[in-house]
Design a protein around this motif. Sequence first.
Motif, mmCIF file in Angstrom:
data_model
loop_
_atom_site.group_PDB
_atom_site.id
_atom_site.type_symbol
_atom_site.label_atom_id
_atom_site.label_comp_id
_atom_site.label_asym_id
_atom_site.label_seq_id
_atom_site.Cartn_x
_atom_site.Cartn_y
_atom_site.Cartn_z
ATOM 1 N N UNK A 188 0.841 -1.187 0.000
ATOM 2 C CA UNK A 188 0.000 0.000 0.000
ATOM 3 C C UNK A 188 0.874 1.234 0.000
ATOM 4 N N UNK A 189 0.530 2.171 -0.827
ATOM 5 C CA UNK A 189 1.212 3.463 -0.804
ATOM 6 C C UNK A 189 0.628 4.264 0.349
ATOM 7 N N UNK A 190 1.469 4.638 1.271
ATOM 8 C CA UNK A 190 1.020 5.408 2.420
ATOM 9 C C UNK A 190 1.418 6.854 2.232
ATOM 10 N N UNK A 191 0.482 7.740 2.484
ATOM 11 C CA UNK A 191 0.734 9.169 2.346
ATOM 12 C C UNK A 191 -0.066 9.909 3.407
ATOM 13 N N UNK A 192 0.602 10.816 4.094
ATOM 14 C CA UNK A 192 -0.097 11.629 5.087
ATOM 15 C C UNK A 192 -0.755 12.818 4.407
ATOM 16 N N UNK A 193 -1.934 13.130 4.876
ATOM 17 C CA UNK A 193 -2.663 14.305 4.423
ATOM 18 C C UNK A 193 -2.836 15.224 5.621
ATOM 19 N N UNK A 194 -2.804 16.523 5.389
ATOM 20 C CA UNK A 194 -3.121 17.456 6.465
ATOM 21 C C UNK A 194 -4.521 17.147 6.973
ATOM 22 N N UNK A 195 -4.763 17.485 8.237
ATOM 23 C CA UNK A 195 -6.079 17.221 8.819
ATOM 24 C C UNK A 195 -7.172 17.803 7.927
ATOM 25 N N UNK A 196 -8.222 17.034 7.737
ATOM 26 C CA UNK A 196 -9.331 17.432 6.873
ATOM 27 C C UNK A 196 -10.626 17.378 7.688
ATOM 28 N N UNK A 197 -11.275 18.504 7.827
ATOM 29 C CA UNK A 197 -12.507 18.548 8.622
ATOM 30 C C UNK A 197 -13.601 17.645 8.060
ATOM 31 N N UNK A 198 -13.506 17.249 6.817
ATOM 32 C CA UNK A 198 -14.506 16.345 6.226
ATOM 33 C C UNK A 198 -14.436 14.949 6.838
ATOM 34 N N UNK A 199 -13.300 14.614 7.489
ATOM 35 C CA UNK A 199 -13.174 13.287 8.096
ATOM 36 C C UNK A 199 -14.239 13.043 9.158
ATOM 37 N N UNK A 200 -14.611 14.075 9.878
ATOM 38 C CA UNK A 200 -15.666 13.922 10.893
ATOM 39 C C UNK A 200 -16.978 13.537 10.222
ATOM 40 N N UNK A 201 -17.313 14.195 9.129
ATOM 41 C CA UNK A 201 -18.542 13.877 8.404
ATOM 42 C C UNK A 201 -18.533 12.461 7.846
ATOM 43 N N UNK A 202 -17.387 12.036 7.335
ATOM 44 C CA UNK A 202 -17.281 10.660 6.839
ATOM 45 C C UNK A 202 -17.486 9.667 7.970
ATOM 46 N N UNK A 203 -16.865 9.959 9.117
ATOM 47 C CA UNK A 203 -17.081 9.089 10.276
ATOM 48 C C UNK A 203 -18.567 9.033 10.630
ATOM 49 N N UNK A 204 -19.206 10.178 10.701
ATOM 50 C CA UNK A 204 -20.620 10.209 11.091
ATOM 51 C C UNK A 204 -21.497 9.444 10.090
ATOM 52 N N UNK A 205 -21.179 9.528 8.800
ATOM 53 C CA UNK A 205 -21.924 8.764 7.789
ATOM 54 C C UNK A 205 -21.779 7.262 8.045
#
Length: 187
Positions: free
Chosen positions: A24-41
């Motif tokens: 797997x290609x691993x890459x860090x992304x800066x924090x993204x506020x959309x992650x909370x919405x994805x979690x909630x979905x």
Amino acid sequence: MKKSSVGRRPDVTAVELVGGIEPLELELHDYDERWVGLYLDHRRRILDALAAANVGVEHIGSTSVPGLAAKPIIDIVVTVEDITAEEDYLSALVAVGYELRTREPGHRLVRTPARDVHVHIYEQGAPAVAEYLLLRDWLRSNAHDRALYESTKRSLLQSRWHDMNAYANAKTDVILAIKARARAARR
């Protein structure tokens, strides 16, 4: 899903990694506020699928920590009454689009086909769940250790990893030190 009528039974004794080791290609992304919405979905999807079961659902991992760079993979922990009663949760999660990836003693992992959401399933009261939450909560509140953890991940990603598990294992010493400070602060 009602509680299985079968009494508690032995858990699996070996690790089953469905599909084998995956590079797997691993890459860090800066924090993204959309992650909370994805979690909630996904939380809603999980709770709907397991509506008749007594489960807990928490956002864990780096995407659950505001300000922390992360691999863009949403990690979720689900707690069930009996990990061995897979009929109470596994088929329902597969029916709503998750795929079984790992079956090991005390833990199951399902994920999306896109591999962007990992759902870790443990039995209620499992020590691993408390450990996830300890790390998450400490990193949310401690800027120094949040920065240390991020710099460790960035440093490790300078190397190629043939397996996500090997990358995760390489972070162990730093994670243990951070959790030790979190425990000390609780006292």
